[in-house]
Design a protein around this motif. Structure first.
Motif, short mmCIF file in Angstrom:
data_model
loop_
_atom_site.label_atom_id
_atom_site.label_comp_id
_atom_site.label_asym_id
_atom_site.label_seq_id
_atom_site.Cartn_x
_atom_site.Cartn_y
_atom_site.Cartn_z
N ILE A 119 43.49 141.25 45.26
CA ILE A 119 44.41 140.14 44.97
C ILE A 119 45.71 140.67 44.35
CG2 ILE A 119 44.76 138.11 43.50
CD1 ILE A 119 41.74 137.52 43.90
N THR A 120 45.59 141.60 43.43
CA THR A 120 46.77 142.16 42.77
C THR A 120 47.68 142.86 43.78
OG1 THR A 120 45.53 142.47 40.72
CG2 THR A 120 47.56 143.75 40.97
N ILE A 121 47.09 143.67 44.64
CA ILE A 121 47.89 144.38 45.66
C ILE A 121 48.57 143.37 46.59
CG2 ILE A 121 47.74 145.91 47.67
CD1 ILE A 121 45.55 147.46 46.06
N TYR A 122 47.83 142.34 47.00
CA TYR A 122 48.41 141.31 47.86
C TYR A 122 49.59 140.63 47.17
CZ TYR A 122 48.93 136.83 50.22
OH TYR A 122 49.45 135.73 50.85
N MET A 123 49.41 140.27 45.92
CA MET A 123 50.48 139.58 45.19
C MET A 123 51.68 140.49 44.93
SD MET A 123 48.26 137.15 42.66
CE MET A 123 49.67 136.23 42.08
N MET A 124 51.42 141.75 44.64
CA MET A 124 52.52 142.70 44.43
C MET A 124 53.32 142.90 45.72
SD MET A 124 50.75 145.50 41.91
CE MET A 124 52.18 146.26 41.16
N ASN A 125 52.62 143.01 46.84
CA ASN A 125 53.30 143.16 48.13
C ASN A 125 54.11 141.91 48.47
OD1 ASN A 125 52.29 145.74 48.51
ND2 ASN A 125 50.55 145.04 49.73
N LYS A 126 53.53 140.76 48.20
CA LYS A 126 54.22 139.50 48.46
C LYS A 126 55.49 139.40 47.61
CE LYS A 126 53.40 134.53 48.61
NZ LYS A 126 52.41 133.46 48.41
N ARG A 127 55.39 139.79 46.37
CA ARG A 127 56.55 139.76 45.46
C ARG A 127 57.63 140.72 45.92
NH1 ARG A 127 56.53 140.89 38.99
NH2 ARG A 127 58.70 140.34 38.64
N GLU A 128 57.22 141.91 46.35
CA GLU A 128 58.20 142.89 46.85
C GLU A 128 58.93 142.34 48.07
OE1 GLU A 128 56.27 146.65 47.53
OE2 GLU A 128 55.72 146.87 45.42
N LYS A 129 58.20 141.68 48.96
CA LYS A 129 58.83 141.08 50.16
C LYS A 129 59.81 139.99 49.77
CE LYS A 129 55.05 142.05 53.36
NZ LYS A 129 53.96 141.48 54.16
N GLN A 130 59.43 139.17 48.80
CA GLN A 130 60.32 138.09 48.35
C GLN A 130 61.58 138.68 47.72
OE1 GLN A 130 57.82 135.82 45.69
NE2 GLN A 130 57.15 134.43 47.34
N MET A 131 61.44 139.73 46.95
CA MET A 131 62.61 140.35 46.32
C MET A 131 63.50 141.00 47.37
SD MET A 131 60.96 141.86 42.81
CE MET A 131 62.51 142.23 42.06
N ALA A 132 62.89 141.58 48.38
CA ALA A 132 63.67 142.22 49.46
C ALA A 132 64.43 141.15 50.25
CB ALA A 132 62.75 143.01 50.37
N ASN A 133 63.83 139.99 50.46
CA ASN A 133 64.48 138.91 51.19
C ASN A 133 65.62 138.29 50.39
OD1 ASN A 133 62.83 139.21 53.42
ND2 ASN A 133 61.38 137.63 52.76
N GLN A 134 65.54 138.33 49.07
CA GLN A 134 66.59 137.76 48.23
C GLN A 134 67.84 138.65 48.20
OE1 GLN A 134 64.80 137.04 44.44
NE2 GLN A 134 63.77 135.17 45.12
N GLN A 135 67.68 139.90 48.49
CA GLN A 135 68.82 140.83 48.41
C GLN A 135 69.57 140.86 49.68
OE1 GLN A 135 67.19 144.57 47.20
NE2 GLN A 135 66.82 143.85 45.15
#
Length: 179
Positions: A163-179
């Motif tokens: 779950i942690t890895i999934y959530m960390m990956n999801k957060r990284e994707k969201q941050m990449a999309n915001q930039q």
């Protein structure tokens, strides 16, 4: 008037019972806990903190050992709440899962090693009183708690890590999309 007398007697009786329980702890479990804590600290000093650190680093490379042996050793040697400091040997993505495993193990370990989490002893002793009243041995109960605890912490550790890895990956994707 009789009601007030019974109420007062019941009130003071509650504190007398608490005092009796306290005396039982002082003459029973507290010396045991002090002896166990002294033994564990002596064992750490005999083995050496450096060796314990190396063992911790090695035991976290394998997912099974990371969520069975590692939390068991941390809870046994460092006790609650210091056991969570063993998380320093893990990468960030594994720390929440280690914490979940370790915090879940401080309860089942109490039957065999009460020094690991003396605060939990009251719960275990309540259950143990019922088992003893039935005329049953506490040994099998403590061993079952311990073994089931290991299975539970393994499952919780693996699931929490995923779950942690999934959530960390999801957060990284969201941050990449915001930039």
């Amino acid at each position: 008037m009789d009601f007030l007398v019974k109420l007062a007697e019941g009130f003071i009786g509650m504190f007398q019972e608490g005092g009796d329980t306290f005396v039982g702890l002082v003459t029973g479990i507290i010396p045991l806990l002090i002896a166990l804590i002294t033994f564990v600290n002596a064992l750490i000093h005999l083995i050496g903190e450096e060796r314990i650190n190396r063992l911790a680093e090695r035991s976290t490379k394998n997912i099974i050992l990371r969520y069975t042996l590692f939390p068991v050793l941390s809870v046994f040697f460092l006790t609650n709440p210091m056991a969570y400091t063993f998380g320093k040997f893990l990468p960030e993505k594994q720390k929440p899962a280690f914490y979940d495993s370790a915090v879940s193990f401080v309860h089942p370990v109490t039957g065999l090693f009460p020094h690991a989490n003396p605060a939990e002893l009251f719960v275990y002793m309540g259950i143990a009183a019922g088992i003893t009243e039935l005329g049953l041995s506490l040994g099998p109960l403590a061993i079952r708690y311990f073994l089931v605890g290991i299975i539970v912490i393994l499952i919780r550790g693996i699931v929490t890590e995923k779950i942690t890895i999934y959530m960390m990956n999801k957060r990284e994707k969201q941050m990449a999309n915001q930039q």
